[in-house]
Design a protein around this motif. Sequence first.
Motif, short mmCIF file in Angstrom:
data_model
loop_
_atom_site.label_atom_id
_atom_site.label_comp_id
_atom_site.label_asym_id
_atom_site.label_seq_id
_atom_site.Cartn_x
_atom_site.Cartn_y
_atom_site.Cartn_z
N ALA A 1 3.16 12.31 -4.15
CA ALA A 1 4.52 12.67 -4.55
C ALA A 1 4.99 11.81 -5.72
CB ALA A 1 5.48 12.52 -3.36
N ILE A 2 4.72 10.52 -5.65
CA ILE A 2 5.15 9.59 -6.71
C ILE A 2 4.48 9.95 -8.03
CG2 ILE A 2 5.01 7.20 -7.52
CD1 ILE A 2 5.35 6.42 -4.47
N LEU A 3 3.17 10.20 -8.01
CA LEU A 3 2.46 10.51 -9.25
C LEU A 3 2.97 11.80 -9.87
CD1 LEU A 3 -1.19 9.45 -8.36
CD2 LEU A 3 0.47 8.27 -9.82
N LEU B 1 8.92 3.90 -6.15
CA LEU B 1 8.44 4.27 -4.81
C LEU B 1 9.36 5.28 -4.14
CD1 LEU B 1 7.37 0.70 -3.66
CD2 LEU B 1 5.87 2.55 -4.43
N GLY B 2 10.62 5.30 -4.55
CA GLY B 2 11.58 6.24 -3.98
C GLY B 2 11.18 7.69 -4.18
N HIS B 3 10.36 7.95 -5.20
CA HIS B 3 9.88 9.32 -5.41
C HIS B 3 8.93 9.75 -4.30
CE1 HIS B 3 11.98 9.46 -9.15
NE2 HIS B 3 11.27 8.52 -9.69
N GLY B 4 8.50 8.80 -3.50
CA GLY B 4 7.67 9.10 -2.34
C GLY B 4 8.39 8.74 -1.05
N ASP B 5 9.74 8.66 -1.14
CA ASP B 5 10.57 8.28 0.01
C ASP B 5 10.17 6.94 0.61
OD1 ASP B 5 12.31 10.45 -0.07
OD2 ASP B 5 10.90 11.72 1.02
N LEU B 6 9.84 6.00 -0.26
CA LEU B 6 9.46 4.66 0.19
C LEU B 6 10.32 3.62 -0.52
CD1 LEU B 6 5.55 4.38 -0.03
CD2 LEU B 6 6.94 4.23 2.03
N LEU C 1 9.92 -0.75 -1.40
CA LEU C 1 8.91 -1.80 -1.40
C LEU C 1 8.84 -2.48 -0.03
CD1 LEU C 1 6.83 -3.38 -3.01
CD2 LEU C 1 8.66 -4.90 -3.77
N GLN C 2 10.01 -2.80 0.55
CA GLN C 2 10.00 -3.54 1.82
C GLN C 2 9.44 -2.72 2.98
OE1 GLN C 2 14.28 -4.32 2.12
NE2 GLN C 2 14.36 -3.04 3.94
N ASP C 3 9.36 -1.39 2.81
CA ASP C 3 8.85 -0.54 3.89
C ASP C 3 7.37 -0.18 3.73
OD1 ASP C 3 11.43 -0.54 4.88
OD2 ASP C 3 11.97 1.29 3.80
N CYS C 4 6.78 -0.55 2.59
CA CYS C 4 5.37 -0.21 2.37
C CYS C 4 4.48 -0.96 3.34
CB CYS C 4 4.94 -0.59 0.96
SG CYS C 4 5.49 0.54 -0.31
N PRO C 5 3.44 -0.27 3.84
CA PRO C 5 2.43 -1.01 4.60
C PRO C 5 1.82 -2.07 3.68
CG PRO C 5 1.96 1.37 4.59
CD PRO C 5 3.14 1.14 3.69
N ARG C 6 1.33 -3.14 4.25
CA ARG C 6 0.76 -4.22 3.45
C ARG C 6 -0.75 -4.29 3.62
NH1 ARG C 6 4.44 -6.93 0.19
NH2 ARG C 6 6.42 -5.86 0.53
N ALA C 7 -1.41 -4.72 2.55
CA ALA C 7 -2.85 -4.88 2.59
C ALA C 7 -3.21 -5.89 3.67
CB ALA C 7 -3.37 -5.36 1.24
N ILE D 1 0.85 -1.19 0.00
CA ILE D 1 0.00 0.00 0.00
C ILE D 1 0.89 1.24 0.00
CG2 ILE D 1 -1.82 1.27 1.21
CD1 ILE D 1 -2.63 -1.59 0.35
N VAL D 2 0.64 2.15 -0.93
CA VAL D 2 1.37 3.41 -0.97
C VAL D 2 0.47 4.45 -0.30
CG1 VAL D 2 2.49 5.12 -2.42
CG2 VAL D 2 2.46 2.72 -3.13
N PRO D 3 0.88 4.95 0.88
CA PRO D 3 0.04 5.91 1.60
C PRO D 3 -0.18 7.20 0.81
CG PRO D 3 1.80 5.05 3.00
CD PRO D 3 2.10 4.61 1.61
N GLU D 4 -1.24 7.92 1.18
CA GLU D 4 -1.68 9.09 0.43
C GLU D 4 -0.58 10.09 0.09
OE1 GLU D 4 -4.71 12.90 1.02
OE2 GLU D 4 -4.91 11.17 2.35
N GLU D 5 0.19 10.51 1.09
CA GLU D 5 1.21 11.53 0.85
C GLU D 5 2.27 11.05 -0.14
OE1 GLU D 5 4.33 13.95 3.61
OE2 GLU D 5 2.33 13.61 4.45
N ALA D 6 2.73 9.82 0.04
CA ALA D 6 3.73 9.24 -0.86
C ALA D 6 3.13 9.05 -2.25
CB ALA D 6 4.23 7.91 -0.31
N ALA D 7 1.88 8.61 -2.32
CA ALA D 7 1.21 8.37 -3.60
C ALA D 7 1.17 9.67 -4.42
CB ALA D 7 -0.21 7.83 -3.38
#
Length: 144
Positions: free
Chosen positions: A37-39, A120-125, A127-133, A29-35
């Motif tokens: 920034a990434i887009l 994901l790095g564009h949102g300072d994330l 993959l291994q640090d993303c929250p999971r569904a 899951i890519v949280p709102e703020e990171a999402a």
Amino acid sequence: MDHHNGHRGDSGPAETAGEISEVIRPAAIVPEEAARAILVELALRDVQNGGVWRAQPSLWSRYDRPWNGPDNPAGAELIGRLHVAYGTPTKYEITVYRVTVTHFGSELGWSVESLADEALGHGDLRLQDCPRAVLASPPPPFRY
């Protein structure tokens, strides 16, 4: 004699030989703020604008070089794709549920993780640090 006149070696999106595809379970899951920034960053790095990404609502594709203008890949090779879903699990989040690296991408040293981490790095994330569904657990067995 073997002539390949007119053949570009491009069999379109159905070409999957040598691809490494990993279903992300549970989905990341890519949280709102990171999402957000990434887009923004992927849009700024669009292949039609001198970048190497092509972000669409269900697919983020990474190429080895920019395209030669709109809808003209001009020989740019696909490195890999992130299969995503916008607006899930909440309206402003994005779910990453599969990452695919092409044979070409893997020959260049890309992996599922490095490709996902670049996007994901564009949102300072990472993959291994993303929250999971949260996977719904099955109901308990029925007992008489």
